[in-house]
Design a protein around this motif. Structure first.
Motif, PDB file in Angstrom:
ATOM      1  N   GLU A 116      41.851   7.594  18.359  1.00 22.56           N
ATOM      2  CA  GLU A 116      41.923   9.089  18.781  1.00 22.56           C
ATOM      3  C   GLU A 116      42.709   9.963  18.448  1.00 22.56           C
ATOM      4  OE1 GLU A 116      40.053  12.523  20.637  1.00 22.56           O
ATOM      5  OE2 GLU A 116      39.513  10.199  21.118  1.00 22.56           O
ATOM      6  N   ALA A 117      44.030   9.990  18.114  1.00 20.53           N
ATOM      7  CA  ALA A 117      45.240  10.514  17.573  1.00 20.53           C
ATOM      8  C   ALA A 117      44.865  11.197  16.073  1.00 20.53           C
ATOM      9  CB  ALA A 117      46.663  10.118  17.865  1.00 20.53           C
ATOM     10  N   LEU A 118      44.193   9.588  15.612  1.00 25.61           N
ATOM     11  CA  LEU A 118      44.067  10.181  14.134  1.00 25.61           C
ATOM     12  C   LEU A 118      42.582  10.372  14.072  1.00 25.61           C
ATOM     13  CD1 LEU A 118      43.578   9.021  11.024  1.00 25.61           C
ATOM     14  CD2 LEU A 118      41.965   7.591  12.010  1.00 25.61           C
ATOM     15  N   ARG A 119      41.529  11.155  15.316  1.00 26.89           N
ATOM     16  CA  ARG A 119      40.759  12.247  14.876  1.00 26.89           C
ATOM     17  C   ARG A 119      41.505  13.451  15.291  1.00 26.89           C
ATOM     18  NH1 ARG A 119      37.261   8.067  17.801  1.00 26.89           N
ATOM     19  NH2 ARG A 119      37.976   8.672  20.090  1.00 26.89           N
ATOM     20  N   GLU A 120      41.886  13.646  16.051  1.00 29.20           N
ATOM     21  CA  GLU A 120      42.393  14.997  15.924  1.00 29.20           C
ATOM     22  C   GLU A 120      43.422  15.069  15.482  1.00 29.20           C
ATOM     23  OE1 GLU A 120      43.628  18.623  18.592  1.00 29.20           O
ATOM     24  OE2 GLU A 120      42.287  16.980  19.190  1.00 29.20           O
ATOM     25  N   TYR A 121      44.140  14.815  14.280  1.00 28.64           N
ATOM     26  CA  TYR A 121      44.877  15.069  13.704  1.00 28.64           C
ATOM     27  C   TYR A 121      43.884  15.318  12.598  1.00 28.64           C
ATOM     28  CZ  TYR A 121      48.799  15.229   9.972  1.00 28.64           C
ATOM     29  OH  TYR A 121      48.616  15.324   8.551  1.00 28.64           O
ATOM     30  N   VAL A 122      43.068  14.624  12.049  1.00 28.50           N
ATOM     31  CA  VAL A 122      41.757  14.758  11.201  1.00 28.50           C
ATOM     32  C   VAL A 122      41.472  16.171  11.060  1.00 28.50           C
ATOM     33  CG1 VAL A 122      39.472  14.350   9.183  1.00 28.50           C
ATOM     34  CG2 VAL A 122      41.433  12.287  10.567  1.00 28.50           C
ATOM     35  N   ARG A 123      40.649  16.314  12.514  1.00 31.02           N
ATOM     36  CA  ARG A 123      40.564  17.754  12.630  1.00 31.02           C
ATOM     37  C   ARG A 123      41.291  19.109  12.497  1.00 31.02           C
ATOM     38  NH1 ARG A 123      37.825  15.329  17.018  1.00 31.02           N
ATOM     39  NH2 ARG A 123      39.501  15.779  18.708  1.00 31.02           N
ATOM     40  N   SER A 124      41.826  18.807  12.592  1.00 32.29           N
ATOM     41  CA  SER A 124      42.820  20.305  12.920  1.00 32.29           C
ATOM     42  C   SER A 124      43.455  20.204  11.289  1.00 32.29           C
ATOM     43  CB  SER A 124      44.610  19.278  13.544  1.00 32.29           C
ATOM     44  OG  SER A 124      44.136  18.348  14.810  1.00 32.29           O
ATOM     45  N   VAL A 125      43.344  18.898  10.745  1.00 33.93           N
ATOM     46  CA  VAL A 125      44.297  19.521   9.016  1.00 33.93           C
ATOM     47  C   VAL A 125      42.652  20.323   8.518  1.00 33.93           C
ATOM     48  CG1 VAL A 125      44.917  18.477   7.474  1.00 33.93           C
ATOM     49  CG2 VAL A 125      45.531  17.217   9.503  1.00 33.93           C
TER      50      VAL A 125
ATOM     51  N   PRO B 215      49.923   9.583   4.258  1.00 35.29           N
ATOM     52  CA  PRO B 215      50.510   8.003   5.454  1.00 35.29           C
ATOM     53  C   PRO B 215      50.416   8.726   6.650  1.00 35.29           C
ATOM     54  CG  PRO B 215      51.803   9.599   3.136  1.00 35.29           C
ATOM     55  CD  PRO B 215      50.636  10.263   3.283  1.00 35.29           C
ATOM     56  N   ARG B 216      50.590  10.097   7.093  1.00 37.17           N
ATOM     57  CA  ARG B 216      50.296   9.950   8.765  1.00 37.17           C
ATOM     58  C   ARG B 216      48.450   9.654   8.849  1.00 37.17           C
ATOM     59  NH1 ARG B 216      52.782  10.801  12.960  1.00 37.17           N
ATOM     60  NH2 ARG B 216      51.806  11.535  14.641  1.00 37.17           N
ATOM     61  N   ILE B 217      47.685   9.965   8.608  1.00 35.74           N
ATOM     62  CA  ILE B 217      46.761   9.145   8.874  1.00 35.74           C
ATOM     63  C   ILE B 217      46.782   7.359   9.014  1.00 35.74           C
ATOM     64  CG2 ILE B 217      45.389  10.827   8.037  1.00 35.74           C
ATOM     65  CD1 ILE B 217      43.846   9.600   5.642  1.00 35.74           C
ATOM     66  N   ALA B 218      47.822   6.770   8.168  1.00 34.72           N
ATOM     67  CA  ALA B 218      47.626   5.611   7.481  1.00 34.72           C
ATOM     68  C   ALA B 218      48.639   5.211   9.338  1.00 34.72           C
ATOM     69  CB  ALA B 218      48.343   5.137   6.588  1.00 34.72           C
ATOM     70  N   ALA B 219      49.450   5.829   9.507  1.00 35.48           N
ATOM     71  CA  ALA B 219      50.097   5.810  10.528  1.00 35.48           C
ATOM     72  C   ALA B 219      50.173   6.068  11.631  1.00 35.48           C
ATOM     73  CB  ALA B 219      51.588   6.892  10.713  1.00 35.48           C
ATOM     74  N   LEU B 220      48.872   7.168  12.037  1.00 35.72           N
ATOM     75  CA  LEU B 220      48.281   6.518  13.383  1.00 35.72           C
ATOM     76  C   LEU B 220      46.727   6.232  13.015  1.00 35.72           C
ATOM     77  CD1 LEU B 220      47.853  10.545  13.708  1.00 35.72           C
ATOM     78  CD2 LEU B 220      49.100   9.321  14.629  1.00 35.72           C
ATOM     79  N   LEU B 221      46.665   5.378  11.495  1.00 36.51           N
ATOM     80  CA  LEU B 221      45.558   4.219  12.383  1.00 36.51           C
ATOM     81  C   LEU B 221      45.355   3.405  13.787  1.00 36.51           C
ATOM     82  CD1 LEU B 221      42.314   3.830   9.908  1.00 36.51           C
ATOM     83  CD2 LEU B 221      44.683   1.489   8.740  1.00 36.51           C
ATOM     84  N   PRO B 222      46.819   2.992  14.229  1.00 33.94           N
ATOM     85  CA  PRO B 222      45.961   1.835  15.036  1.00 33.94           C
ATOM     86  C   PRO B 222      46.259   2.983  16.347  1.00 33.94           C
ATOM     87  CG  PRO B 222      48.179   1.383  13.783  1.00 33.94           C
ATOM     88  CD  PRO B 222      47.909   2.862  13.478  1.00 33.94           C
ATOM     89  N   GLN B 223      45.832   4.216  16.813  1.00 36.35           N
ATOM     90  CA  GLN B 223      45.411   4.739  17.240  1.00 36.35           C
ATOM     91  C   GLN B 223      43.846   6.126  17.112  1.00 36.35           C
ATOM     92  OE1 GLN B 223      49.355   7.198  18.276  1.00 36.35           O
ATOM     93  NE2 GLN B 223      50.045   5.749  16.921  1.00 36.35           N
TER      94      GLN B 223
END
Length: 425
Positions: free
Chosen positions: A296-305, A286-294
């Motif tokens: 750079e934020a998506l890449r940062e979140y994926v790397r962190s996880v 659900p979080r990466i779905a919400a970050l899909l329009p962003q």
């Protein structure tokens, strides 16, 4: 700062995911234990085959329609026309896809039902078999309500339904296993899983997540959900059907008893994998779905996880391997210790698979249909080919080795595909 914030959000939501997952995994392990003690490896094989049959019937609705719903409902408010359109289209598609798969299975009854079809008819009678479709309808409703709650991040309600389902399932199995034939116990297993369809309805109504009735289906909505449905079709063929076929190959090559030893290892794997998948499904997806329009934020979140989960998964599986004798006896029975040597390649394959999943979820949320279908189908074909090659050469050992080789290739592909996520500025 962004990485710390992402980790705090992920770990905070994971608390609720953990409660639900522990309940589901605990009930699954207890049910496996009951079947192992009272029915032996033979019973474990039949339980796995029956659960796989349930998965065949529910993969398109749950892994296709419902996954698409989570993405689109998460981006809409409950009182909007778009939410209403997606909600009712999703419900109708759940029923239609289930009926389609059920019809396909009915065309090949010998292949799909030969291990328990005649025995179920003997135990329940022709009239009793009509209860099975009703149970499946309630199971579909149960899964649909869970997807709606996930989309709205109503994790407490999600956990409540999960706990309720787990307790009811364990209670039914506790009273049934060992007191009746294994085939009747399988029917009651399905009943325990499906009863939450009514409870979930009450929960979503109380949350006011059921919109006003809408019969007309929006073509654009159907097209958007159809992308996920097509992806789930490749999962149905490349994963669920492949698992069913491979188990049939093992039963024919060996026996129900020997296959049960391998299936005990797979079931242990499924138990901790369930924890992991629930964590990703409830929190990460659900979080990466919400970050899909962003992006750079998506890449940062994926790397962190990714860098949080991979070392944790590796350490957990290593500990599990060192204590495998203890866990086999705890979760099954000492008669299953013959399966201990099968765990090395199984755990290696699981590590590779769980690592790759962090990246493969991105393909799903981006609705890259052609790529998703290609990876699922190729992965399934590779697995069947490896099993057909290694099983005659190595016996039972060939099955977990094929699993490890399959997901080694799967991980390499995804690391290459998303290499920019780890080298972004």
């Amino acid at each position: 700062m962004a990485r710390k914030q992402h980790l705090r959000q992920f770990l905070g939501s994971s608390v609720w995911s953990g409660l639900s997952t522990v309940a589901r995994a605990g009930s699954s392990l207890l049910i496996n234990k009951l079947f192992a003690v009272y029915y032996g490896p033979h019973g474990i094989t039949l339980l796995a085959h029956f659960q796989n049959l349930i998965a065949l019937l529910t993969t398109l609705p749950n892994s296709g329609v419902n996954v698409g719903l989570i993405r689109h409902l998460a981006q809409q408010e409950v009182d909007t026309p778009a939410y209403r359109s997606y909600f009712w289209a999703g419900l109708w598609l759940n029923l239609i896809t289930f009926l389609g798969v059920a019809g396909a299975i009915s065309l090949f009854p010998t292949f799909f039902l030969e291990r328990f079809g005649e025995e179920l008819l003997t135990q329940t009678g022709a009239g009793g078999l009509w209860l099975l479709p009703i149970m499946f309808v309630f199971l579909l409703l149960h899964l649909f309500w869970l997807s709606v709650l996930l989309a709205r991040q109503a994790l407490r309600a999600y956990v409540f339904i999960g706990l309720f389902t787990s307790l009811v399932s364990v209670g039914i199995m506790w009273g049934a296993v060992g007191k009746m034939d294994v085939f009747m116990a399988l029917v009651l297993f399905l009943a325990g899983q499906s009863i939450s369809g009514l409870v979930g309805l009450g929960v979503v109504l109380s949350k006011r997540l059921v919109p006003v009735w809408q019969m007309q289906l929006n073509p654009e909505v159907l097209q958007n959900l159809g992308k996920f449905l097509v992806m789930a079709l490749s999962t149905l063929v490349g994963a669920k059907l492949v698992d069913f076929v491979v188990r049939e190959m093992a039963i024919q090559q060996f026996s129900l008893l020997e296959t049960g030893l391998w299936q005990s290892v797979v079931k242990i794997s499924d138990s901790y994998t369930m924890v992991y998948v629930s964590l990703l499904g409830m929190v990460y997806y659900p979080r990466i779905a919400a970050l899909l329009p962003q992006p750079e934020a998506l890449r940062e979140y994926v790397r962190s996880v990714f860098f949080l989960l991979v070392p944790a998964v590796g350490a957990g599986l290593l500990f599990f391997w060192r204590q495998r004798d203890f866990f086999i006896q705890l979760l099954f029975h000492r008669d299953f210790l013959a399966a201990r040597d099968l765990m090395e390649y199984q755990l290696l394959g699981d590590f590779l698979k769980m690592t790759a999943w962090v990246l493969s979820y991105i393909i799903t949320v981006q609705a890259r249909v052609k790529l998703y279908i290609l990876t699922q189908l190729v992965s399934g074909v590779v697995y069947v080919g490896l099993v057909a090659w290694l099983m005659p050469l190595l016996g039972l050992d060939g099955l977990p080795l094929a699993h490890a080789l399959r997901y080694g290739l799967y991980l390499v592909f995804h690391l290459y595909l998303f290499r920019s996520y780890f080298f972004a500025s």
